[in-house]
Design an enzyme around this catalytic site. Structure first.
Site, short mmCIF file in Angstrom:
data_model
loop_
_atom_site.label_atom_id
_atom_site.label_comp_id
_atom_site.label_asym_id
_atom_site.label_seq_id
_atom_site.Cartn_x
_atom_site.Cartn_y
_atom_site.Cartn_z
N SER A 1 -1.98 0.35 6.93
CA SER A 1 -1.53 -0.97 7.36
C SER A 1 -2.21 -2.02 6.49
CB SER A 1 -1.93 -1.20 8.82
OG SER A 1 -1.85 -2.57 9.14
N HIS B 1 4.09 1.37 1.98
CA HIS B 1 5.25 0.71 1.35
C HIS B 1 5.79 1.59 0.21
CE1 HIS B 1 2.96 -2.88 2.92
NE2 HIS B 1 4.14 -3.07 3.46
N VAL C 1 2.61 6.93 6.96
CA VAL C 1 1.67 7.48 5.98
C VAL C 1 0.27 7.24 6.53
CG1 VAL C 1 0.84 7.38 3.59
CG2 VAL C 1 3.26 6.92 4.09
N HIS D 1 0.86 -1.19 0.00
CA HIS D 1 0.00 0.00 0.00
C HIS D 1 0.90 1.24 0.00
CE1 HIS D 1 1.11 0.18 4.20
NE2 HIS D 1 0.57 -1.02 4.42
N GLU D 2 0.26 2.40 0.15
CA GLU D 2 1.03 3.64 0.03
C GLU D 2 2.12 3.79 1.10
OE1 GLU D 2 -1.19 7.33 -0.68
OE2 GLU D 2 -2.78 6.02 -1.44
#
Ligand code: PAF
Length: 288
Positions: free
Chosen positions: A186, A38, A177, A35-36
């Site tokens: 998460s 990462h 984030v 996700h963002e």
């Protein structure tokens, strides 16, 4: 598609042998379901390194409940597609027998820093994390490795491991984030129902309330915790696991704010355990 997917240790070692001497190698270790959060790690690695490796491996030995391991979202094909436009050079996605030949009798364990918080709630968790991260460092031998500050205790433990074992890798922490309503990104958020997703925003509000109190001059950890708990009480179905004020470096509980610190929380929202934390400092609110 330009990202190369490698599944074996031999393949990635051979590949990197030709790269490492002429390029800075950055590593982003993940368990997939990207996700963002990462993406922020990958962007930072991309900016600072010539060659970026993302590892995707759901590491059974860091799950203290097998149901949690079984339910962990797995989406390798989608994750590889996600990595491609971010400029990732290699996705290393070994299977379990590749990473853990049986029997495996050697583990890496950081003591003391793992006694509290998630270490107390999830016995064996950090031993599983440090063992797999050390193995990944041995396999990839990155110059730099990127970890999110959402897992602040994990970050502290990994920093201590590389320091204590003289591992030649620079550990870089990357800020959390958040969704616009404050929920920290998460992979576990996808387990939340719509109602649980709404309730989960109380975690960030509670941390913010404590940070505001610290910014207004409150230095007593006990009072900061009370402030956060008062906000958490707005959602009685959110079950608190822990709420602690800890020093930023070692994540050890403190009584009084005297330097950079974090307020860390873990709570169950339905069947999903979420963690979050926020930077605080005695005189003014710390930024993330
Ligand atoms: O933060 C995670 O996703 C995992 O704990 C890690 C560092 C990839 C080790 O399995």
């Amino acid at each position: 598609m330009s990202v190369t997917v490698l599944r074996t240790i031999r393949e990635i070692r051979d590949h990197l042998a030709n790269v490492r001497h002429k390029a800075t190698v950055g590593c982003v270790a993940t368990m997939g379901a990207l996700h963002e959060g990462h993406a922020a790690l990958i962007h930072r690695a991309r900016r600072e390194c010539d060659f970026v490796v993302v590892t995707i491996f759901v590491n059974r030995i860091q799950f203290n409940q097998s149901a949690d391991f079984e339910c962990y979202p797995r989406s390798l094909e989608r994750d590889v597609d996600y990595c491609d436009p971010l400029g990732v050079d290699i996705v290393f996605a070994p299977d379990e027998t590749e990473m853990y030949p049986t029997p495996t009798d050697t583990h890496v364990e950081v003591s003391r820093l793992t006694d509290h918080l998630c270490g107390a709630s999830r016995p064996g968790h950090f031993r599983g994390v440090t063992t797999v991260v050390m193995k990944l460092f041995e396999i990839i031998q990155p110059h730099r490795a990127y970890f999110g500050e959402k897992d602040a205790q994990q970050l502290a433990v990994i920093r201590r491991m590389v320091r204590d074992l003289n591992v030649p890798v620079t550990i870089v922490g990357v800020p959390i984030v958040r969704e616009p309503d404050g929920l920290a990104l998460s992979s576990r958020n996808q387990h939340l129902s719509q109602e649980e997703r709404r309730m989960a925003t109380v975690l960030y509000r509670a941390l913010e309330a404590a940070r505001t109190a610290a910014g207004e001059g409150e230095c007593r950890a006990g009072t900061l915790k009370k402030t956060a708990k008062a906000t958490l009480a707005e959602e009685p179905d959110v079950r608190l696991d822990y709420l602690e004020v800890v020093d930023a470096d070692e994540m050890q509980p403190i009584e009084t704010l005297t330097g950079p610190a974090r307020i860390a929380v873990a709570a169950w929202v339905g069947e999903t355990r979420l963690i979050d934390n926020i930077a605080v400092s005695p005189a003014e609110s710390g930024g993330e």
